[in-house]
Design an enzyme around this catalytic site. Structure first.
Site, PDB file in Angstrom:
ATOM      1  CD  GLU A  26     -22.446 -14.970 -11.430  1.00  0.00           C
ATOM      2  OE1 GLU A  26     -22.800 -16.093 -11.850  1.00  0.00           O
ATOM      3  OE2 GLU A  26     -22.516 -14.636 -10.234  1.00  0.00           O
ATOM      4  CG  ASN A  71     -24.543 -17.143  -6.355  1.00  0.00           C
ATOM      5  OD1 ASN A  71     -25.766 -17.249  -6.426  1.00  0.00           O
ATOM      6  ND2 ASN A  71     -23.756 -18.194  -6.197  1.00  0.00           N
ATOM      7  CG  ASN A 171     -29.023 -15.300  -8.996  1.00  0.00           C
ATOM      8  OD1 ASN A 171     -29.374 -15.934 -10.006  1.00  0.00           O
ATOM      9  ND2 ASN A 171     -28.102 -15.752  -8.161  1.00  0.00           N
ATOM     10  CD  GLU A 172     -29.037 -19.858  -7.849  1.00  0.00           C
ATOM     11  OE1 GLU A 172     -28.186 -19.864  -6.937  1.00  0.00           O
ATOM     12  OE2 GLU A 172     -28.972 -20.614  -8.837  1.00  0.00           O
ATOM     13  CE1 TYR A 243     -25.170 -23.994 -13.878  1.00  0.00           C
ATOM     14  CE2 TYR A 243     -26.372 -23.515 -11.860  1.00  0.00           C
ATOM     15  CZ  TYR A 243     -25.735 -23.082 -13.008  1.00  0.00           C
ATOM     16  OH  TYR A 243     -25.679 -21.735 -13.308  1.00  0.00           O
ATOM     17  CD  GLU A 291     -27.721 -19.072 -12.684  1.00  0.00           C
ATOM     18  OE1 GLU A 291     -27.038 -19.978 -12.172  1.00  0.00           O
ATOM     19  OE2 GLU A 291     -27.895 -17.969 -12.165  1.00  0.00           O
ATOM     20  CD  GLN A 352     -21.846 -17.772 -15.460  1.00  0.00           C
ATOM     21  OE1 GLN A 352     -21.098 -16.909 -15.870  1.00  0.00           O
ATOM     22  NE2 GLN A 352     -22.161 -17.878 -14.164  1.00  0.00           N
TER      23      GLN A 352
HETATM   24  O1  AHR Z   1     -23.672 -19.956 -12.631  1.00  0.00           O
HETATM   25  C1  AHR Z   1     -22.956 -20.062 -11.444  1.00  0.00           C
HETATM   26  C2  AHR Z   1     -23.808 -19.756 -10.215  1.00  0.00           C
HETATM   27  O2  AHR Z   1     -24.770 -20.749 -10.064  1.00  0.00           O
HETATM   28  C3  AHR Z   1     -24.609 -18.480 -10.246  1.00  0.00           C
HETATM   29  O3  AHR Z   1     -23.882 -17.382  -9.838  1.00  0.00           O
HETATM   30  C4  AHR Z   1     -25.729 -18.765  -9.296  1.00  0.00           C
HETATM   31  O4  AHR Z   1     -26.895 -18.076  -9.636  1.00  0.00           O
HETATM   32  C5  AHR Z   1     -25.891 -20.268  -9.351  1.00  0.00           C
HETATM   33  O5  AHR Z   1     -25.917 -20.837  -8.097  1.00  0.00           O
END
Ligand code: AHR
Length: 504
Positions: A26, A71, A171-172, A243, A291, A352
């Site tokens: 990103e 984001n 995205n999201e 995450y 992600e 990432q």
């Molecule tokens: O990877 C970091 C962030 O995590 C990304 O920009 C977003 O898509 C997610 O919330």
């Protein structure tokens, strides 16, 4: 305590889609600037891309890299990143409160993909922008010369269409933090119109619609149902993100978290089936888990940078998690889950790739090195291709926050028919006891261990740094052996390992 596993050649889950070993990059922090791109770096190529980083990426054999966000994409104008560099505007990035010179855009990214033997997976801004900008972007990237957008691309140095086949529709979009956040109804309708329009341009594009940002979202899993009701026939994948964190410093709970991941995937799989049935459809939709990673080590530092942010820094040190040995075990468990869910997860991206919650770290003007988590990702990507085996596993377990009986072993098996190998990836979640394991091989013929790589460390907190790059590394093991059709091995306490067996 011991674990008994059976692997049968014909008892399989699915052919693993190579794309589950993809990654994400990103425009955030130093992922791009001083990550992959640093024109002043001694190893930089003619395009300003760091050669040392490119080599570490190349070694991972990554099928696709998702770009440019995240984001970031939800307020990104792709046009800012094309044309002569000197004419490109510096823009304020609203997602991370930074500024972006746009020195790297879609041309440079795709050229870099070529040099590291990967393919681009591009995300479209459906936050601040809409259908017209989406179709213009896709036509710019893939359209023929002779058309307005194709000619513009040619004028910018690339007459041939880039032929990017994987596209993320935003995205999201369920996240209130997202620029242009939408309800499921609003997003579902827009995503369907965009998907239809892109399909009118090229039926063969693979389109990924946004699912939930994580399974703790209040809108999950209704979000998936509603979005799929709108888009089902026009998309190929639904994206999920997750995450992992060990904020409470409880290793047992931390290492059980892939059970939550497993449930998340199964729930969305069921939702896909529900919508498919409602629609009496023959079409299949899969999961793009685009992600995933451990993300928490840098939280306090990030808050200090973002809360105290005055001005709009270019490439600050954001989301620079320094991974430890404990995270090796976590990443191993996550990758095992994707292998076991390979019937429905067809794409997954470690988030990432460089500097920003990444397996590769760099110093500006200095070294590039492998974080601890590089290794389980490397082993899975290089040796985890083939058919996922449906292993039968019997092992004692423990009670954790997310599940009552979490087996001490986490194991996945992959049969590579072409190579004639079966590879096992195993984690011992027990902190004090070694775990003797017997893996019965059924239907594979003669078998012999050809490689064993072990990761273990006296300290869960051990990390790799620029000055100590090999503190946490795999070592070749010597105890795994096949006897009477059974692989016998002992997993040290808190350890990760890969065992490769030649068969047939
Ligand atoms: O990877 C970091 C962030 O995590 C990304 O920009 C977003 O898509 C997610 O919330």
């Amino acid at each position: 305590m011991k674990a008994r596993v059976t692997a049968h050649k014909d008892f399989t889950i699915a052919r693993i889609d190579d794309r589950v070993y993809s990654a994400f990059l990103e425009h955030l922090g130093r992922a791009v600037y001083t990550g992959i791109y640093e024109p002043d770096h001694p190893t930089a190529d003619a395009d300003g891309m760091r050669g040392d980083v490119a080599q570490l990426v190349r070694d991972l054999n990554i099928p696709y890299v998702r770009y440019p966000g995240g984001n970031f994409v939800s307020a990104y104008n792709w046009e800012d990143g094309v044309g002569p560099r000197e004419d490109r505007p510096t823009r304020l990035d609203l997602a991370w409160h930074t500024s972006d010179s746009n020195a790297v855009g879609v041309h440079e990214f795709i050229a870099w993909c070529d040099t590291v033997n990967t393919k681009p997976m591009l995300a479209i801004n459906l936050g601040s922008r809409g259908l017209d900008e989406a179709r213009n972007f896709v036509e710019y990237v893939n359209g023929p010369t002779g058309s307005y957008w194709g000619n513009l691309r040619a004028k910018h140095g690339h007459p041939e269409p880039f032929n990017v086949n994987l596209w993320c529709l935003g995205n999201e979009m369920d996240g209130p933090w997202q620029v242009g956040h939408k309800t499921a109804e609003e997003y579902g309708r827009l995503a369907n119109e965009v998907a239809k329009t892109l399909r009118a341009f090229d039926k063969k594009l693979e389109l990924i619609v946004c699912g939930s940002s994580n399974s703790d979202m209040k809108t999950y899993p209704e979000w998936e149902r509603i979005v799929l009701e709108h888009t089902y026939e026009n998309v190929d994948h639904i994206s999920l993100h997750m995450y992992f964190a060990n904020r409470a410093r409880n290793t047992a709970n931390y290492l059980a978290l892939n059970h939550k991941l497993d449930t998340y995937i199964s729930t969305v799989e069921s939702t896909i089936k529900l919508v498919k049935a409602n629609k009496r459809s023959k079409h299949d939709v899969y999961i793009s888990f685009d992600e995933w990673n451990v993300w928490y080590h840098s939280n306090a530092q990030d808050r200090a940078i973002l809360d105290g942010a005055e001005g709009w820094p270019h490439a600050p040190r954001l989301l620079e998690d320094i991974y430890n040995f404990e995270d090796v075990l976590q990443v191993g468990c996550i990758l095992n889950t994707f292998i076991r869910k390979s019937n429905v997860v067809k794409i997954a991206c470690i988030a990432q790739l460089v500097n920003v919650i990444a397996p590769i770290m760099t110093d500006p003007k200095g070294a590039a090195w492998r974080q601890t988590t590089y290794y389980p990702y490397y082993f899975a990507s290089i040796f985890g291709r083939g058919t996922a085996l449906n292993l039968s596993v019997s092992c004692p377990g423990y009670a954790a926050d997310v599940a009552d009986d979490v087996p001490f072993i986490d194991i996945a098996g992959v049969h590579d028919e072409a190579e004639g190998t079966v590879t096992f990836f195993a984690v011992n979640r027990h902190g004090t006891d070694a775990l003797p394991v017997e893996i019965g091989l059924e239907g594979f013929g003669a078998a012999k261990v050809i490689d064993q790589q072990v990761m273990t460390h006296a300290m869960l907190e051990a990390v790799n740094t620029a000055d100590n790059q090999t503190n946490v590394v795999p070592v070749k093991g010597a105890d795994a052996m096949v006897s009477g059709g059974t692989v016998k091995v002992s997993l040290p306490p808190y350890s990760y390992q890969m065992i490769r067996v030649k068969v047939g």
